[in-house]
Scaffold this motif. Structure first.
Motif, PDB file in Angstrom:
ATOM      1  N   VAL A 115       2.086   0.479  12.094  1.00 16.38           N
ATOM      2  CA  VAL A 115       3.268   0.921  11.350  1.00 16.38           C
ATOM      3  C   VAL A 115       3.597  -0.135  10.306  1.00 16.38           C
ATOM      4  N   ILE A 116       3.782   0.319   9.073  1.00 12.33           N
ATOM      5  CA  ILE A 116       4.041  -0.602   7.966  1.00 12.33           C
ATOM      6  C   ILE A 116       5.464  -0.401   7.447  1.00 12.33           C
ATOM      7  N   HIS A 139       9.934   0.730  -1.275  1.00 11.87           N
ATOM      8  CA  HIS A 139      10.932   1.613  -0.670  1.00 11.87           C
ATOM      9  C   HIS A 139      11.648   2.406  -1.774  1.00 11.87           C
ATOM     10  N   HIS A 140      12.108   1.670  -2.781  1.00  9.21           N
ATOM     11  CA  HIS A 140      12.795   2.306  -3.909  1.00  9.21           C
ATOM     12  C   HIS A 140      11.865   3.312  -4.599  1.00  9.21           C
ATOM     13  N   TYR A 141      10.620   2.907  -4.767  1.00  7.10           N
ATOM     14  CA  TYR A 141       9.637   3.748  -5.469  1.00  7.10           C
ATOM     15  C   TYR A 141       9.389   5.067  -4.727  1.00  7.10           C
ATOM     16  N   VAL A 195       1.204   8.345   6.916  1.00  6.83           N
ATOM     17  CA  VAL A 195       2.244   9.354   6.761  1.00  6.83           C
ATOM     18  C   VAL A 195       3.605   8.656   6.809  1.00  6.83           C
ATOM     19  N   ILE A 196       4.513   9.144   5.979  1.00  4.37           N
ATOM     20  CA  ILE A 196       5.864   8.562   5.982  1.00  4.37           C
ATOM     21  C   ILE A 196       6.539   8.962   7.295  1.00  4.37           C
ATOM     22  N   GLU A 197       6.851   7.967   8.075  1.00  2.99           N
ATOM     23  CA  GLU A 197       7.391   8.212   9.413  1.00  2.99           C
ATOM     24  C   GLU A 197       8.916   8.165   9.401  1.00  2.99           C
ATOM     25  N   GLN A 198       9.421   7.273   8.589  1.00  5.53           N
ATOM     26  CA  GLN A 198      10.879   7.157   8.471  1.00  5.53           C
ATOM     27  C   GLN A 198      11.218   6.800   7.038  1.00  5.53           C
ATOM     28  N   LEU A 199      12.205   7.478   6.497  1.00  9.51           N
ATOM     29  CA  LEU A 199      12.597   7.184   5.110  1.00  9.51           C
ATOM     30  C   LEU A 199      14.070   7.494   4.924  1.00  9.51           C
ATOM     31  N   ASP A 200      14.847   6.439   4.817  1.00 11.04           N
ATOM     32  CA  ASP A 200      16.277   6.602   4.557  1.00 11.04           C
ATOM     33  C   ASP A 200      16.724   5.443   3.688  1.00 11.04           C
ATOM     34  N   LYS A 201      18.032   5.279   3.551  1.00  6.98           N
ATOM     35  CA  LYS A 201      18.517   4.211   2.659  1.00  6.98           C
ATOM     36  C   LYS A 201      18.074   2.832   3.125  1.00  6.98           C
ATOM     37  N   LYS A 202      17.895   2.688   4.457  1.00  5.90           N
ATOM     38  CA  LYS A 202      17.603   1.351   4.979  1.00  5.90           C
ATOM     39  C   LYS A 202      16.119   1.030   5.101  1.00  5.90           C
ATOM     40  N   VAL A 203      15.345   1.983   5.565  1.00  4.49           N
ATOM     41  CA  VAL A 203      13.934   1.689   5.831  1.00  4.49           C
ATOM     42  C   VAL A 203      12.978   2.722   5.251  1.00  4.49           C
ATOM     43  N   ALA A 204      11.778   2.242   4.983  1.00  6.78           N
ATOM     44  CA  ALA A 204      10.669   3.131   4.619  1.00  6.78           C
ATOM     45  C   ALA A 204       9.499   2.672   5.463  1.00  6.78           C
ATOM     46  N   ARG A 205       9.104   3.522   6.402  1.00  8.14           N
ATOM     47  CA  ARG A 205       8.007   3.146   7.301  1.00  8.14           C
ATOM     48  C   ARG A 205       6.865   4.129   7.206  1.00  8.14           C
ATOM     49  N   VAL A 206       5.661   3.553   7.230  1.00  5.35           N
ATOM     50  CA  VAL A 206       4.454   4.373   7.125  1.00  5.35           C
ATOM     51  C   VAL A 206       3.634   4.201   8.392  1.00  5.35           C
ATOM     52  N   LEU A 207       3.194   5.317   8.967  1.00  9.93           N
ATOM     53  CA  LEU A 207       2.292   5.262  10.122  1.00  9.93           C
ATOM     54  C   LEU A 207       0.871   5.442   9.601  1.00  9.93           C
ATOM     55  N   HIS A 249      13.227   6.947  -4.414  1.00  2.95           N
ATOM     56  CA  HIS A 249      13.955   7.387  -5.612  1.00  2.95           C
ATOM     57  C   HIS A 249      13.061   7.815  -6.776  1.00  2.95           C
ATOM     58  N   VAL A 250      11.885   7.206  -6.892  1.00  7.25           N
ATOM     59  CA  VAL A 250      11.037   7.570  -8.038  1.00  7.25           C
ATOM     60  C   VAL A 250      10.150   8.757  -7.662  1.00  7.25           C
ATOM     61  N   MET A 251       9.409   8.628  -6.569  1.00  6.19           N
ATOM     62  CA  MET A 251       8.481   9.699  -6.184  1.00  6.19           C
ATOM     63  C   MET A 251       9.147  10.747  -5.289  1.00  6.19           C
ATOM     64  N   ARG A 252      10.312  10.437  -4.788  1.00  2.20           N
ATOM     65  CA  ARG A 252      11.095  11.346  -3.925  1.00  2.20           C
ATOM     66  C   ARG A 252      10.270  11.941  -2.789  1.00  2.20           C
ATOM     67  N   LEU A 253       9.570  11.056  -2.106  1.00  3.51           N
ATOM     68  CA  LEU A 253       8.775  11.520  -0.956  1.00  3.51           C
ATOM     69  C   LEU A 253       9.702  11.854   0.208  1.00  3.51           C
ATOM     70  N   LYS A 254       9.122  12.608   1.140  1.00  2.96           N
ATOM     71  CA  LYS A 254       9.904  13.017   2.325  1.00  2.96           C
ATOM     72  C   LYS A 254       9.140  12.594   3.576  1.00  2.96           C
ATOM     73  N   VAL A 255       9.849  12.501   4.674  1.00  4.47           N
ATOM     74  CA  VAL A 255       9.201  12.200   5.947  1.00  4.47           C
ATOM     75  C   VAL A 255       8.111  13.247   6.185  1.00  4.47           C
ATOM     76  N   GLY A 256       6.965  12.790   6.639  1.00  2.00           N
ATOM     77  CA  GLY A 256       5.861  13.719   6.913  1.00  2.00           C
ATOM     78  C   GLY A 256       4.846  13.784   5.781  1.00  2.00           C
ATOM     79  N   GLN A 257       5.220  13.281   4.616  1.00  2.00           N
ATOM     80  CA  GLN A 257       4.258  13.314   3.495  1.00  2.00           C
ATOM     81  C   GLN A 257       3.284  12.147   3.588  1.00  2.00           C
TER      82      GLN A 257
END
Ligand code: SAH
Length: 231
Positions: free
Chosen positions: A15-16, A23-25, A51-63, A28-36
């Protein structure tokens, strides 16, 4: 698909946590969603799909899920680029990465009008260029050193090819050679610097035609010739 350079080791299930900028990119820029899906690479372990596992204002995590491409070796020429004005140097770093260099060494020359570089910023430009151009490795951006030091530290056996707008082509270059290209600053190399480089055991003087190119143009021109083996 988006490619991001990460520093962590990559393997299945890893997990990264993305950096603030990434995170911002993605948010806010690419507007990815969890699961993408996105691609991640670190210059050592190949290209991975995650895959984006978690994405909110605080964290962006990739599995990290699957290896999509094996790591490619870091090869190519080394670029010894005179320190030139900021925008021009940024441009050279970006283009040098696209054109496949192995490393970039900013060099302080007698006629350099700028005496400092921001190594971290330039390394970041190199990372972004690698992400954009789909390279799987990122050339190392070295601290600035004097020309004397750069020449003294060249690995034994490496060819030193210096770009000289005032001299005839002397010596032969091919893509297979381990070569370090030296490009001068806005004011050119001084006669003493030309002398220093010429006296290196494996030196080649490279002439790129009758017009005087800007330093950044000269860098792109020689790296293009080398990349496509046109000499
Ligand atoms: N002001 C200098 C030109 C410097 S150009 C003058 O008028 O003499 C900046 C650097 O680009 C040079 O030091 C050289 O490394 C490279 N360069 C520019 N034009 C070139 C050419 N035609 N052939 C080889 N190198 C060139």
């Amino acid at each position: 698909m988006i490619r991001l350079f990460v520093s962590e080791a990559l393997s299945v299930g890893q997990v990264i946590n993305l950096t603030e900028k990434q995170h911002h990119y993605v948010l806010h820029v690419m507007r990815l969603k969890v699961g993408q899906s996105i691609f991640v690479f670190n210059g050592r372990d190949g290209l991975w799909q995650g895959v984006i596992e978690q994405l909110d204002k605080k964290v962006a995590r990739v599995l990290v899920q699957d290896l999509v491409q094996k790591q490619t070796p870091l090869d190519g020429a080394d670029l010894y680029m005179a320190v030139i004005k900021k925008e021009a140097l940024d441009f050279v770093v970006q283009k040098a990465v696209e054109l496949g260099v192995r490393s970039i060494h900013p060099v302080l020359c007698a006629r350099s009008v700028v005496s400092k570089i921001n190594q971290e910023r330039l390394q970041q430009i190199a990372i972004e260029a690698a992400e954009q151009c789909e390279r799987l490795n990122v050339p190392c951006l070295y601290p600035a050193v004097s020309l004397v030091q750069a020449v003294a530290d060249l690995p034994v056996g490496q060819m030193l090819a210096f770009l000289n707008e005032r001299g005839a082509q002397a010596g032969q270059l091919t893509r297979n050679q381990d070569v370090a290209f030296f490009v001068g600053p806005e004011g050119g190399f001084t006669p003493a610097e030309i002398q220093l480089m010429s006296s290196y055991p494996k030196a080649v003087s490279v002439h790129l035609g009758q017009t005087i190119l800007r330093a950044e143009t000269a860098a792109v021109a020689i790296l293009s010739c080398y990349a496509f083996d046109i000499f």
